[in-house]
Design an enzyme around this catalytic site. Structure first.
Site, mmCIF file in Angstrom:
data_model
loop_
_atom_site.group_PDB
_atom_site.id
_atom_site.type_symbol
_atom_site.label_atom_id
_atom_site.label_comp_id
_atom_site.label_asym_id
_atom_site.label_seq_id
_atom_site.Cartn_x
_atom_site.Cartn_y
_atom_site.Cartn_z
ATOM 1 N N ASP A 194 -1.503 -1.624 5.593
ATOM 2 C CA ASP A 194 -1.484 -1.138 6.966
ATOM 3 C C ASP A 194 -2.565 -1.809 7.802
ATOM 4 O O ASP A 194 -3.617 -2.210 7.288
ATOM 5 C CB ASP A 194 -1.700 0.381 7.001
ATOM 6 C CG ASP A 194 -0.561 1.147 6.337
ATOM 7 O OD1 ASP A 194 0.530 0.560 6.183
ATOM 8 O OD2 ASP A 194 -0.769 2.321 5.985
ATOM 9 N N GLU A 243 0.835 -1.201 0.000
ATOM 10 C CA GLU A 243 0.000 0.000 0.000
ATOM 11 C C GLU A 243 0.874 1.256 0.000
ATOM 12 O O GLU A 243 1.515 1.584 0.998
ATOM 13 C CB GLU A 243 -0.897 -0.025 1.246
ATOM 14 C CG GLU A 243 -1.757 1.194 1.449
ATOM 15 C CD GLU A 243 -2.510 1.149 2.763
ATOM 16 O OE1 GLU A 243 -3.187 2.149 3.075
ATOM 17 O OE2 GLU A 243 -2.422 0.138 3.478
ATOM 18 N N ASP A 284 -8.232 1.652 6.382
ATOM 19 C CA ASP A 284 -7.866 1.806 4.971
ATOM 20 C C ASP A 284 -7.144 0.569 4.456
ATOM 21 O O ASP A 284 -7.376 0.110 3.334
ATOM 22 C CB ASP A 284 -6.975 3.043 4.777
ATOM 23 C CG ASP A 284 -7.785 4.336 4.811
ATOM 24 O OD1 ASP A 284 -9.015 4.255 4.629
ATOM 25 O OD2 ASP A 284 -7.178 5.399 5.017
ATOM 26 N N ASP A 293 -5.016 -0.905 9.583
ATOM 27 C CA ASP A 293 -6.068 0.041 9.940
ATOM 28 C C ASP A 293 -7.233 -0.145 8.971
ATOM 29 O O ASP A 293 -7.226 -1.057 8.125
ATOM 30 C CB ASP A 293 -5.543 1.479 9.916
ATOM 31 C CG ASP A 293 -4.972 1.873 8.553
ATOM 32 O OD1 ASP A 293 -5.203 1.141 7.557
ATOM 33 O OD2 ASP A 293 -4.283 2.909 8.478
#
Length: 651
Positions: free
Chosen positions: A510, A437, A514, A512
């Site tokens: 990541d 990402e 997103d 999280d």
């Protein structure tokens, strides 16, 4: 009714090897193997129901870690086996490959084809309790694992089968067992995993009642409970699968019949989706790799639809495009259930049917049944053919676009300069690609990697959500085209595993929301247009740590919030906590040590154990059904919890 007594149980070999090599019998000693024990007993109960000997199965999870399965079938035979001199219950639970399913007299169809279920459960449990209810009597027998002559042995009878003296009106078999914690990596049963499988079995066995009770969770003073019973059977199953889609016709098509001893039940419905979803079963076992029964269905579907469309003048030869079989399956959801004797599966996984007879039998049943349905419902035929005509036109347009693209800059040779940092290794089976990402994380990963076998592909933005997108729309997205080019294995009907450049395709995002969204988008794309990439075990999810707990020269990486207190205790007084908001916050050495080093990293292999459930989940999370998605997220979302991923932890 044919007799079912101890003499009908055939013994093929002993039980000694099960504890020594449990993986040979249940595949793994991880969480999948744990639940495999339960499936063996549930399948025995389902076999009774499928053969007309009961209508209810109850699964109960207890606070002590044990679990039970009870059915109201005939009950395991309690009389004495003519050659072994012990009760039928003792034979079934202590002898490997012993059961009433090795001939066709007692079970017309059976999912427990190997006959090892009860004995393997017994061998790999701390203890087992069996009760049989027959002819007004309640019989009981217990087994245990204990030290015998310095060797730990499982499945040892505590006493012979006994009549408890308690009269009963019940009938059937009750088995409660506690898995051996010394064998399994975990002995905690997952409620949702069990619930999904039992729900599927209830759909497949019309009118059967299947109950799941979890005494570990109390709601208003009552144990958590799920109850499944579907009078519509496969029709209800198809409606459930299509909840996230718009149906092209209100009621699913239903066909059933019998040819050459093969019983077929089929339900199918077209939707606004752009991919096909065919879920097949043999004797209640999911055949995720398809087989001869699916081949027969596909042949019959394309031929019958084409013949009916021409017969009733819906297709005008000169005006309409030429069809291929895929055009008739675009947007199709179908559940195909076959029940038969002498099943032959290809390989050891029991996921692909090999019987040639099934192809011809299914072809005949579907051809005759579908033709009758379409003849009686001409508007339905027109709806299906119009959808196929549109699919054919789009396919032809996409083909022309591909030809033009190949002349200029084909997908397979899409410009990867400045995007892909390839590895130097030329053996695909040893190579890995990390889809990362963002450029920041991509830069760190490039520094951290081993160039010999690890390639890095940074994503410059979020790829397209491929759910409900035609293949020509998917190919317009630059990030998707980059992934296709890097993998080298093609897409859709052109997909070929043999051309895959890397045998580990690792999604590294990541930890999280997103990052979870990007994982979901990529998995949706692979599921819709490169499904074999998942089914053959090439897709992984990398697991970067959330925190670094450190003090002076000591440090420890933590992957979940609840692990922090214990990690701080191990590091000692004055321990500090560093939260990693993204992969880009790690330096190259940290990323290698935690996430990319094969000797230390933790990755999860993405698998599809339940294709129907995977289809429903992808549709719920990535489709247009906002209310269903919201409800699912509220109930299940925890982006920092490893258990939310489906797959196996790999080093």
């Amino acid at each position: 009714m044919a007799s079912y007594a101890a003499k009908d149980i055939r013994v093929l070999e002993g039980l000694d090897a099960v504890r020594l090599r449990p993986g040979m019998y249940i595949g793994t000693t991880g969480v999948k193997g744990l639940h495999h024990l339960l499936w063996e007993l549930v399948d025995n109960g389902i076999d009774e129901l499928s053969n007309g000997h009961g209508d209810t199965i109850t699964v109960t999870i207890y606070n002590d870690g044990s679990i039970s399965v009870e059915d109201n079938g005939r009950g395991v035979p309690v009389d004495i086996h003519p050659t072994l001199g012990v009760s039928g219950v003792e034979v079934v639970f202590t002898q490997l490959h012993a059961g009433g399913k090795f001939d066709n007299n007692n079970y017309k169809t059976s999912g427990g084809l190997h006959g090892v279920g009860a004995s393997v459960v017994n061998a790999l449990s701390e203890w087992v309790v069996v009760e049989v209810f027959q002819k007004g009597k309640n019989y009981k027998m217990e087994f245990e694992t204990k030290n015998v002559g310095g060797k730990i042995k499982g499945g040892i009878p505590k006493y012979k089968l006994m009549d408890t003296g308690k009269g009963t009106r019940k009938r059937g078999t009750f088995v409660r067992f506690k898995p051996d914690a010394s064998i399994f990596e975990t002995v905690v049963f997952n409620f949702e995993t069990i619930a999904k499988r039992l729900k599927e079995l209830a759909f497949l066995n019309k009118g059967s009642k299947i109950v799941l009770i979890d005494e570990r969770v109390m709601i208003a003073g009552v144990p958590q409970r799920r109850e499944y019973c579907y009078e519509g059977g496969l029709v209800d199953f198809v409606k459930y699968l299509n909840e996230t889609k718009i149906a092209a016709h209100p009621e699913p098509i239903f066909i059933e019949g019998k040819k050459e001893g093969i019983m077929l039940t089929l339900s199918m419905q077209y939707t606004d989706a752009y991919t096909e979803n065919i879920f097949s079963y043999v004797n209640n076992i999911p055949t995720t790799e398809g087989g001869t029964h699916e081949q027969g269905f596909r042949l019959a579907l394309a031929r019958t639809l084409g013949d009916c469309a021409k017969k009733y003048g819906i297709i005008k030869e000169k005006k309409e495009p030429s069809f291929n079989s895929e055009d008739f399956r675009e947007g199709l959801t179908a559940v195909l259930s076959v029940k038969m004797q002498s099943v032959e599966f290809e390989g050891q996984t029991k996921t692909k049917l090999g019987n040639p007879l099934a192809r011809a039998a299914v072809d005949k049943i579907v051809s005759e049944g579908l033709a009758a349905v379409l003849e009686a419902d001409r508007p339905l035929l027109e709806t299906i053919i119009k959808k196929a005509i549109l699919a054919a036109k789009v396919r032809e347009a996409a083909r022309r676009e591909k030809e033009l693209t190949r002349q200029k800059n084909s997908i397979e040779n899409f410009n990867l300069v400045g995007k892909l940092s390839n590895c130097t290794g030329r053996k695909a089976e040893q190579n890995e690609i990390f889809i990362v990402e963002g450029d920041s994380a991509g830069g760190t990963a490039k520094q951290a990697r081993d160039r010999g076998f690890q390639a890095i592909l940074p994503l410059r933005g979020k790829p397209l959500n491929a759910e409900k997108k035609r293949i020509d729309q998917v190919l317009m997205n630059e990030e998707i085209r980059t992934i296709i080019s890097a993998l080298g294995c093609g897409i859709g009907n052109d997909f070929s595993v043999e051309k895959l450049n890397y045998h580990k395709v690792v999604i590294l995002s990541d930890a999280d929301q997103d990052g979870a969204h990007i994982r979901a988008i990529l998995l949706t794309f692979f599921f819709r247009y490169m499904r074999d990439l998942i089914t053959e075990g090439f897709v992984y999810v990398g697991m970067p740590p959330l925190y670094k707990i450190y003090r002076k020269d000591a440090h420890e990486y933590v992957y979940a919030d609840e692990e922090i207190p214990k990690a701080k205790e191990r590091i000692g007084r004055g321990a500090l906590v560093q939260r990693y908001k993204g992969l880009g916050e790690m330096n190259a050495e940290q990323l290698w040590d935690t996430t990319m080093d094969p000797a230390k990293r933790m990755m999860i292999r993405v698998t599809i154990d339940d294709a129907a459930n995977a289809e429903k989940m992808v549709g719920t999370l990535m489709g247009d059904a906002i209310d269903l998605r919201k409800a699912y997220i509220i109930e299940n979302a925890n982006f920092n919890k490893v258990d939310n991923f489906v797959g196996e932890v790999k080093a």
